[in-house]
Design an enzyme around this catalytic site. Structure first.
Site, mmCIF file in Angstrom:
data_model
loop_
_atom_site.group_PDB
_atom_site.id
_atom_site.type_symbol
_atom_site.label_atom_id
_atom_site.label_comp_id
_atom_site.label_asym_id
_atom_site.label_seq_id
_atom_site.Cartn_x
_atom_site.Cartn_y
_atom_site.Cartn_z
ATOM 1 C CG HIS A 1 -9.069 -1.408 0.059
ATOM 2 N ND1 HIS A 1 -8.411 -1.592 1.256
ATOM 3 C CD2 HIS A 1 -10.386 -1.656 0.320
ATOM 4 C CE1 HIS A 1 -9.280 -1.926 2.183
ATOM 5 N NE2 HIS A 1 -10.484 -1.960 1.641
ATOM 6 C CB SER B 1 -0.889 0.016 1.250
ATOM 7 O OG SER B 1 -1.504 1.275 1.407
ATOM 8 C CG MET C 1 -11.301 1.275 2.676
ATOM 9 S SD MET C 1 -9.925 1.398 3.852
ATOM 10 C CE MET C 1 -8.583 1.699 2.698
ATOM 11 C CG ASP D 1 -5.330 -3.637 3.792
ATOM 12 O OD1 ASP D 1 -4.341 -3.220 4.415
ATOM 13 O OD2 ASP D 1 -6.018 -2.912 3.047
ATOM 14 C CG MET E 1 -10.595 -4.462 6.024
ATOM 15 S SD MET E 1 -9.189 -3.761 5.120
ATOM 16 C CE MET E 1 -8.412 -2.737 6.392
ATOM 17 C CG MET F 1 -9.199 5.741 2.659
ATOM 18 S SD MET F 1 -8.265 5.924 4.207
ATOM 19 C CE MET F 1 -7.118 4.556 4.068
ATOM 20 C CG ASP G 1 -5.328 1.721 1.103
ATOM 21 O OD1 ASP G 1 -6.065 0.730 1.133
ATOM 22 O OD2 ASP G 1 -4.123 1.683 1.415
ATOM 23 C CG HIS H 1 -3.715 -2.228 -1.378
ATOM 24 N ND1 HIS H 1 -4.602 -3.231 -1.693
ATOM 25 C CD2 HIS H 1 -4.283 -1.517 -0.376
ATOM 26 C CE1 HIS H 1 -5.666 -3.144 -0.895
ATOM 27 N NE2 HIS H 1 -5.498 -2.100 -0.101
#
Length: 221
Positions: free
Chosen positions: A64, A8, A66, A173, A135, A35, A33, A31
């Site tokens: 990913h 990540s 979120m 993760d 997670m 958000m 993320d 990866h």
């Protein structure tokens, strides 16, 4: 069983993502993320940044999400050229439809679960997925410690995956490091997101190789 390391960039230099990605050529993917400060109490970047990264690297992009309203946004990340799109089942009203829309764009479809979300209610839809992300910390921030209470869920998920007869990756993760990756691999994970462990190392790419070797050794035992 192949072991994959997908670092990540959350703990990398976000002002130079293409440069940071270039520091980990041995990684099996990157990866990213995403958000939105709604689904999780943090904000990173969105679709325009991912599109820009796609133009600057040929690395396997593991997105990913979120974010709230994942059903609406997930297919757009696949359309942008990312190879794998993970949406949280807690943020999805129609996970099967979303997985199929992701696949229709030519990307791998993945479903993520928070630590307290059980896998069993979703056993029948595993065949719609290419990966399940469990997670091992509460999502939203890097640098947390693995919650060992998730290890039994990793084992149960691995058994459910086996019953499908399909090659569904099992990703973990949160808190993955040289000290914790063995426990996750022994429990059945085969794809590992490591952020702090990789980008705080003096040689991030060597850390990627060390993590993979540690996971492989754990499975041999």
């Amino acid at each position: 069983m192949a072991m994959r390391i997908t670092p990540s960039v959350l703990n990398a230099d976000l002002s130079n993502l293409s440069g940071e990605i270039a520091r980990i050529p041995s990684a099996d993917g990157v990866h990213l993320d995403v958000m939105d400060n709604h689904f999780v109490p943090n904000m990173t970047f969105g679709l325009p940044v991912v599109e820009s990264i796609r133009q600057r690297t040929e690395a396997f992009l593991d997105i990913h999400l979120m974010i709230a309203n994942a059903d609406r946004w997930a297919p757009a990340y696949a359309e942008a050229g990312a190879e794998s799109i993970t949406f949280h089942v807690e943020a999805s009203d129609a996970p099967i439809r979303t997985a199929r829309e992701i696949r229709a764009q030519g990307a791998r479809a993945s479903m993520a679960l928070k630590p307290a979300t059980p896998i069993e209610p979703y056993a029948d839809m595993l065949g719609e997925l290419d990966m399940v992300l469990l997670m091992t910390v509460e999502p939203g921030f890097g640098g947390q410690k693995v919650l060992d209470l998730v290890l039994p869920k990793i084992r149960r998920t691995r058994e459910l995956v086996k019953t499908t007869g399909q090659d569904i990756w099992l990703q973990v993760d949160g808190g993955v490091s040289l000290e914790t990756i063995e426990r996750c691999a022994e429990a059945g994970a085969d794809t590992f997101v490591a952020g702090s462990a990789v980008y705080s190392a003096g040689d991030p790419d060597q850390m990627v190789r060390d993590l993979r070797e540690r996971a492989v050794e754990a499975c041999r035992h």
